[in-house]
Write an enzyme that holds these catalytic residues in place. Structure first.
Site, mmCIF file in Angstrom:
data_model
loop_
_atom_site.group_PDB
_atom_site.id
_atom_site.type_symbol
_atom_site.label_atom_id
_atom_site.label_comp_id
_atom_site.label_asym_id
_atom_site.label_seq_id
_atom_site.Cartn_x
_atom_site.Cartn_y
_atom_site.Cartn_z
ATOM 1 C CG ASP A 1 5.807 9.356 -5.331
ATOM 2 O OD1 ASP A 1 6.657 10.233 -5.767
ATOM 3 O OD2 ASP A 1 4.805 10.624 -4.706
ATOM 4 C CE LYS B 1 -5.567 2.066 1.596
ATOM 5 N NZ LYS B 1 -6.287 2.881 2.517
ATOM 6 C CE LYS C 1 -8.487 2.397 8.278
ATOM 7 N NZ LYS C 1 -8.502 3.201 7.336
ATOM 8 C CB THR D 1 -11.173 -4.281 -0.544
ATOM 9 O OG1 THR D 1 -11.149 -3.387 0.222
ATOM 10 C CG2 THR D 1 -9.977 -5.572 0.093
ATOM 11 C CG ASP E 1 -5.511 3.542 5.724
ATOM 12 O OD1 ASP E 1 -3.954 3.122 4.686
ATOM 13 O OD2 ASP E 1 -6.284 3.206 5.803
ATOM 14 N NE ARG F 1 -18.332 2.796 6.670
ATOM 15 C CZ ARG F 1 -18.439 2.370 5.540
ATOM 16 N NH1 ARG F 1 -19.341 3.130 4.530
ATOM 17 N NH2 ARG F 1 -18.060 1.663 5.073
HETATM 18 O O1 C5P Z 1 -16.367 1.513 7.975
HETATM 19 P P1 C5P Z 1 -15.472 0.390 7.423
HETATM 20 O O2 C5P Z 1 -15.360 -0.959 8.351
HETATM 21 O O3 C5P Z 1 -16.052 -0.137 6.145
HETATM 22 O O4 C5P Z 1 -14.081 1.484 7.819
HETATM 23 C C1 C5P Z 1 -12.771 0.397 7.009
HETATM 24 C C2 C5P Z 1 -11.780 1.024 6.860
HETATM 25 O O5 C5P Z 1 -10.787 0.452 6.394
HETATM 26 C C3 C5P Z 1 -11.987 2.797 6.473
HETATM 27 O O6 C5P Z 1 -11.215 2.461 6.735
HETATM 28 C C4 C5P Z 1 -10.894 3.020 5.143
HETATM 29 O O7 C5P Z 1 -10.915 3.517 3.981
HETATM 30 C C5 C5P Z 1 -10.316 0.871 5.273
HETATM 31 N N1 C5P Z 1 -9.754 0.328 4.495
HETATM 32 C C6 C5P Z 1 -10.770 -0.443 3.934
HETATM 33 N N2 C5P Z 1 -10.515 -1.271 2.220
HETATM 34 C C7 C5P Z 1 -9.002 -1.450 1.682
HETATM 35 C C8 C5P Z 1 -8.174 -0.411 2.407
HETATM 36 C C9 C5P Z 1 -8.613 0.068 4.132
HETATM 37 O O8 C5P Z 1 -12.181 -0.363 4.000
HETATM 38 N N3 C5P Z 1 -8.786 -2.522 1.029
#
Ligand code: C5P
Length: 242
Positions: A66, A63, A34, A118, A61, A209
């Protein structure tokens, strides 16, 4: 039902060299990557090329949110650069999502919608003038998304039952907020393990992460993929209070 979800690794890094290192380490176990706003704003197409040149699947990603004509142009551009999945905000409305669907028609690119971020709770929604719960609003936006002809939604694992009730089984649900047992929550508020997300019926698990910042990213990815083997989708909510 026995359906193993795909793991999508969030490349939240700042250089194409870091992208190369991660794909080299993870290539055996991970097909999907992603690229979000952080990497795309810094490295743009160069990062996209790194993923596509390796024959990997790309979730762009960005999002989009517009006017319909602009979003249609952006989705067409995502299709043209080889994105296998791209997303828009469902709150952009029905006409915007229909324009996005038309722009990707005839391609293999999945267009999905973000329902409620979220990071937002009932109170944050109320402050934006939306009464009712996050869950109700997710269901409402999912119905709009289905009606517009999009392929799925991004949502938390906790909302999967409400989404399946509206979108059915063929609708894709992409879930971030995944943490293997014992891993720090970081800034994610409501986290679940890979196994729980799979048991809840998620189609794609977005993991950042726990893999990208692990001392050994390859081992971390292998452990997560291993945890998903043989998980059965449960009809009752496997989250409970998690
Ligand atoms: O590091 P981590 O596992 O928290 O990364 C989650 C990824 O998913 C990040 O790129 C974050 O921007 C994305 N994301 C999220 N919650 C959302 C939409 C996207 O954590 N509602």
């Amino acid at each position: 039902m026995n359906r193993r979800p795909e793991v999508i690794v969030a490349l939240d890094v700042e250089t194409v060299e870091a992208v190369d290192l991660l794909i080299n380490a993870l290539s055996e176990d991970i097909q999907w990557y992603k690229i979000g706003k952080q990497l795309f704003t810094r490295c743009g197409h160069a990062a996209v090329q790194r993923v596509k040149e390796r024959g990997k699947k790309l979730f762009l990603d960005l999002k989009f949110h517009d006017i319909p004509n602009t979003v249609a142009g952006a989705v067409a551009a995502a299709v043209a650069i080889g994105a296998d999945m791209v997303n828009v905000h469902a709150s952009g409305g029905s006409e915007m999502m229909k324009a996005a669907a038309r722009a990707a028609a005839g391609s293999d690119t999945e267009v999905i919608a973000v329902t409620v971020l979220t990071s937002m709770d009932d109170e944050a929604l109320r402050a934006c003038g939306i009464d009712g719960s996050v869950r109700d609003h997710v269901a409402r936006l999912t119905a709009l998304t289905v009606d517009a002809g999009l392929d799925g939604v991004v949502a938390s694992v906790h909302e999967i039952p409400a989404i399946r009730a509206v979108g059915g089984e063929a609708f894709s649900v992409v879930t971030p907020g995944i943490r293997p047992a014992g891993f720090a929550a970081d800034d994610q508020k409501r986290i679940v393990t890979p196994r729980i997300a799979a048991a809840a019926g998620s189609n794609y698990l977005v993991v950042g992460r726990p893999i990208t910042r692990a001392a050994d990213p390859a081992a971390a990815a292998k452990a997560i993929v291993g945890e998903l083997a043989g998980v059965t989708v449960e009809t009752r909510d496997p989250c409970g209070d998690c």
